[in-house]
Motif scaffolding. Structure first.
Motif, short mmCIF file in Angstrom:
data_model
loop_
_atom_site.label_atom_id
_atom_site.label_comp_id
_atom_site.label_asym_id
_atom_site.label_seq_id
_atom_site.Cartn_x
_atom_site.Cartn_y
_atom_site.Cartn_z
N UNK A 152 56.34 26.23 47.22
CA UNK A 152 55.38 27.15 46.61
C UNK A 152 55.98 28.03 45.54
N UNK A 153 57.28 28.01 45.32
CA UNK A 153 57.92 29.05 44.53
C UNK A 153 58.02 28.76 43.04
N UNK A 154 58.08 27.50 42.65
CA UNK A 154 58.47 27.22 41.28
C UNK A 154 57.34 26.64 40.45
N UNK A 280 45.02 40.92 47.63
CA UNK A 280 44.02 39.91 47.95
C UNK A 280 43.07 40.44 49.02
N UNK A 281 43.10 41.76 49.27
CA UNK A 281 42.34 42.34 50.37
C UNK A 281 41.46 43.49 49.88
N UNK A 282 40.32 43.68 50.55
CA UNK A 282 39.42 44.79 50.26
C UNK A 282 38.68 45.20 51.52
N UNK A 283 38.15 46.41 51.50
CA UNK A 283 37.17 46.87 52.49
C UNK A 283 36.53 48.14 51.94
N UNK A 323 54.42 34.56 39.87
CA UNK A 323 55.65 34.62 40.67
C UNK A 323 55.53 35.34 42.00
N UNK A 324 54.51 36.19 42.17
CA UNK A 324 54.50 37.10 43.32
C UNK A 324 53.25 36.94 44.18
N UNK A 325 53.47 37.06 45.50
CA UNK A 325 52.36 37.24 46.43
C UNK A 325 52.10 38.74 46.57
N UNK A 568 45.67 30.34 41.63
CA UNK A 568 47.12 30.38 41.83
C UNK A 568 47.43 30.75 43.28
N UNK A 569 46.76 30.10 44.19
CA UNK A 569 46.87 30.51 45.59
C UNK A 569 48.28 30.33 46.13
N UNK A 570 49.03 29.36 45.59
CA UNK A 570 50.46 29.24 45.86
C UNK A 570 51.24 29.43 44.56
#
Length: 650
Positions: A152-154, A280-283, A323-325, A568-570
Motif C-alpha cells: 500500500x505504500x508506494x 476520514x471521520x465525522x460526527x 503518502x499519508x493515512x 486513494x483508499x490505499x
C-alpha cells in the motif's frame, strides 16, 4: 452487459479506436474488469499487431490470439503498434503445458539491443517480473529479476534493499488461524494449465503491479526512484517451446487521468467546510452548548450554524493524499463522563477518548481507553445491552467485540466483551441490528451474525450464524464492508442486510432474509452493483466503497443506503482497482417493488462526483428542518450536503 454504457464511456474518454458491440459481447472468462479500456482486441485480424524478428508464429481468430514457438528457436514476441510509458493491461491466457507466457512493457531499442520489462507466468505458474534484454533479432541476452516492491505504500518505489524491513505496527500480535466454520475463504488463484487465467498489470513510473487470477498483488520496481525511463509498445511473449492463447486483451493509457466536471444533485446543496486533508471521520453534536449542532472531523470542531469557525481538539497537521493515512477512521460523540458536555471517541488502530473542556479555550485532554493495536478500521456505536447507553462495537486480536466505558471513570481503560471466538474479526465491515426479531441487538460482519443471548454472560461468546455477507476477489485481498445496514428492505416484516462486499474492491448487495417452516433464518443475495463487466443498477459503477451509512433521505418512511468511493483508499497507486475513478458519493433509494427480485430494488441517485467519502458517512439533521443532511470527511476536505427534501411531501 450494457453495451451502450460502455460505448458512451469509451467515446467520452477519446478512445484510440472504435469498439463495436460485437467486441464487447465476447467478454467471457473474466474474473474482474476493473478499468475502462481504451483498446479491446477482437475479431480475427492482427491489424494493430506485428511479429518481431523471432521464431513465433501468430494468428488470430474470433478474438483469440494464438502464438506458437518451436524449441531452440528463441522466444515469440508479438508487438502492439501503440507505445506507452505507463499503461494498464489485462488479458486472459491459456496454455497446455509448462511453456513460459508473458507480457513485455516499454519495449525499446537502445543502440543494438532492445530493453523491456517482462511480466512472466513461468513454467511453474508463478508470476515474476524481470528486466530483460534482447539482441536485434529478438534473442534473449539476459534477464534480471526485479526487486519485490509493492503493497500500500508506494507509487514511486524508493531505492530497495534485498530484504525489506518489517512493519512493527502490530508487533507481538499473531493473527489467529481461520476457524473451520467460516462461510467464505480465500479462493485459489494459482495458474491452471489448460484453463483460462487472468493476468492484470499496471506499469507506472518505476513500479509494476501485477495480479494473477484476481489474486494478491505481485509488485516489482524497475529501478531507482529516479529511473523512470523506458517507452515503447507492449507485447505478448512466449518463451521455451509450446502454444499459448490470449484473449480479452484490454489496454489503457495510464498517462491520461480524467477529472470529471463537478456535478451535485439538485436535491443537495454542497458546503465544503474544510479544504484540507485531516480525517476520514465525522460526527455531529452541540459541543459548545449554544443550542446548535456542530461537526467534528479529525482534529477540528466546526461550529454551526455556518461552520466557518473551528477550533482544535488536538494539534492539526494536514496529510498528503499520496503518502499519508489520516488521524481517524471513525469518530463518535457522547457525554461519556456525564458532565453535560458531549465528548469525542476516535477509533483508528487504537481508540482514544477526548474529553470536552466545557467551554474552555484549549485543546482537549485525551485518554487511550482501548490502547491495544490491531483494531478494525470500521466500528459502530450502538446500545448493545439495552441500558440506554451506546457501546463501541469493533474487532481486535481476531475477536468481534464490544466495549463499555468504565463505570467509575470513563477515561480509564474500558471493559471489553468478546462476542465471537478467535478468528472471526475482520478489518472491514461491522453492523448491528435485530436479525431474528427477538428485540435484542445482534452483531454482524462479512462472515455472518452473532445472536445476542437472552442473558448476557461476560464469560461466554454469542451464538454464531455463518453467512457470507462479503467476498474475496475483484482485485482485493481483503473481505468486508464499511458500515453494514440492517433494516426491512422489502417490507415483509423481516430485517434484511445491505452491505458492500469488499471495501477495497467492487460489489454492493442486499441480502433478503428468508425463514423456513421451522423458523430457521437464511439469506439470499441480490446484487446491486459489481465491476465494469456487470449489469449494474442505474449503470453506476465504482470501487472502494469504504464509507457508508443508512437513513431515510427522502422522508418516505423507508431507509436508504448512502455510500461512496474513498479516493486513494490505499494512497496514490494502483494497489486497488480503479484507483483513479471519480470520487463519487451516491444514495441508493430503497424501492419496494413486488416485481423485483426479493421484492425490492435500489435506485442510485448521485449526490456528488468529486468529493468521495472517508471511512464513514453521517446522516444528521443539522438545521432541524426535518430532513437528514450528509457529512463526510475525505482526503480533499470535509463536506456538508444540505438536503433540500420537502419534509412535508408525501
Amino acid at each position: 452487459m450494457k453495451i451502450r454504457r460502455y460505448l458512451n464511456l469509451l467515446l467520452f474518454l477519446f478512445v484510440s479506436e472504435a469498439i463495436t458491440s460485437q467486441e464487447l459481447g465476447k467478454f467471457n472468462d473474466i474474473k474482474a474488469l476493473t478499468f475502462i479500456p481504451d483498446y479491446v482486441f477482437s475479431g480475427s485480424s492482427l491489424d494493430k499487431w506485428h511479429s518481431f524478428d523471432s521464431s513465433g508464429v501468430w494468428n488470430a481468430k474470433d478474438g483469440v490470439i494464438t502464438g506458437e514457438v518451436t524449441q531452440g528457436k528463441g522466444p515469440g514476441i508479438l508487438l502492439f503498434d501503440d507505445s506507452y510509458q505507463d499503461v494498464a493491461f489485462q488479458v486472459s491466457v491459456k496454455r497446455d503445458g509448462p511453456v513460459e507466457a508473458g507480457f513485455l512493457f516499454r519495449f525499446e531499442r537502445v543502440g543494438d539491443i532492445y530493453e523491456a520489462f517482462l511480466v512472466s507466468v513461468d513454467k511453474s505458474g508463478s508470476l515474476v517480473s524481470y528486466d530483460i534484454i534482447f539482441d536485434a533479432k529478438g534473442n534473449e541476452k539476459s534477464r534480471k529479476k526485479l526487486l519485490r516492491a509493492g503493497g500500500i505504500s508506494y507509487r514511486v518505489a524508493p531505492p530497495m534493499k534485498e530484504k525489506k524491513e518489517e512493519n512493527n505496527r502490530f508487533s507481538g500480535y499473531k493473527r489467529p488461524e481461520p476457524p473451520e466454520d467460516l462461510p467464505v475463504t480465500r479462493p485459489n488463484t494459482n495458474f491452471v494449465n489448460g484453463e483460462w487465467n487472468q493476468v492484470e498489470s499496471y506499469v507506472d513510473v518505476n513500479m509494476i503491479r501485477s495480479f494473477l487470477n484476481d489474486g494478491r498483488e505481485v509488485g516489482g520496481t524497475t529501478g531507482e526512484e529516479t529511473n523512470q525511463d523506458g517507452y515503447g509498445p507492449i507485447a505478448l511473449y512466449i518463451g521455451g517451446a509450446g502454444k499459448v492463447q490470449f484473449k480479452n486483451i484490454f489496454v489503457k493509457d495510464a498517462s491520461i487521468k480524467r477529472t470529471p466536471l463537478e456535478k451535485t444533485s439538485e436535491r443537495f446543496v454542497k458546503q465544503r467546510i474544510s479544504d484540507m486533508y485531516y480525517s476520514w471521520a465525522t460526527d455531529a453534536a452541540d459541543f459548545n452548548k449554544d443550542g446548535i449542532r456542530d461537526i467534528v472531523a479529525g482534529p477540528y470542531i466546526y461550529y454551526g450554524p455556518d461552520f466557518t469557525n473551528r477550533s482544535e481538539i488536538f494539534p492539526a497537521i494536514t496529510g498528503s493524499p499520496s503518502l499519508d493515512f489520516p488521524y481517524n477512521r471513525v469518530q463518535d460523540t457522547y457525554d461519556f463522563n456525564n458532565d453535560g458536555w458531549p465528548d469525542v471517541l476516535a477509533s483508528a488502530f487504537t481508540t482514544t477518548l477526548y474529553i470536552n473542556p466545557k467551554g474552555m479555550h484549549k485543546r482537549w485532554n485525551s485518554y487511550d481507553v482501548l490502547p491495544e493495536g490491531g483494531q478494525s478500521e470500521i466500528t459502530t456505536f450502538s446500545d448493545i445491552d439495552g441500558d440506554g447507553k451506546p457501546e463501541l462495537v469493533y474487532g481486535a486480536k481476531g475477536f468481534v467485540r464490544y466495549a463499555k466505558p468504565n463505570e467509575k471513570d470513563s477515561t480509564r481503560p474500558w471493559v471489553v466483551f468478546n462476542v465471537s471466538k478467535a478468528g472471526h474479526a475482520l478489518a472491514h465491515g461491522i453492523g448491528t441490528g435485530d436479525i431474528n426479531g427477538d428485540g435484542r441487538i445482534d452483531i454482524l460482519n462479512a462472515l455472518g451474525w452473532w445472536e445476542q443471548p437472552e442473558v448476557l454472560d461476560t464469560t461466554k461468546t454469542w451464538k454464531y450464524h455463518p453467512v457470507a455477507f462479503g467476498r474475496y476477489g475483484k482485485r482485493s485481498s481483503n473481505i468486508g464492508s464499511s458500515l453494514m445496514a440492517v433494516y426491512d428492505v422489502n417490507g415483509n416484516g423481516l430485517n434484511d442486510v445491505v452491505a458492500n462486499l469488499n471495501s477495497h474492491g467492487f460489489g454492493l448487495a442486499w441480502y433478503e432474509q428468508k425463514r423456513n417452516k421451522k423458523g430457521e433464518i437464511s439469506f439470499v443475495q441480490h446484487m446491486i452493483m459489481d465491476d465494469y463487466n456487470s449489469n449494474n443498477s442505474g449503470d453506476v459503477t465504482f470501487s472502494q466503497l469504504h464509507g457508508a451509512t443508512f437513513a431515510d433521505i427522502d422522508n418516505d418512511g423507508i431507509n436508504d443506503y448512502i455510500v461512496g468511493k474513498r479516493y486513494f483508499t490505499h494512497l496514490d497507486n494502483y494497489y486497488d482497482p480503479d484507483t483513479y475513478g471519480p470520487p463519487v458519493i451516491y444514495w441508493y433509494k430503497t424501492v419496494r417493488d413486488a416485481s423485483a427480485p426479493g421484492g425490492a430494488k435500489f435506485v442510485p441517485q448521485l449526490i456528488n462526483n468529486r468529493s468521495g467519502v472517508g471511512s464513514e458517512i453521517d446522516a444528521v439533521d443539522l438545521d432541524d428542518n426535518g430532513t437528514l443532511d450528509i457529512i463526510t470527511s475525505t482526503n480533499n476536505g470535509t463536506y456538508i450536503y444540505w438536503n433540500k427534501t420537502n419534509p412535508n411531501a408525501q
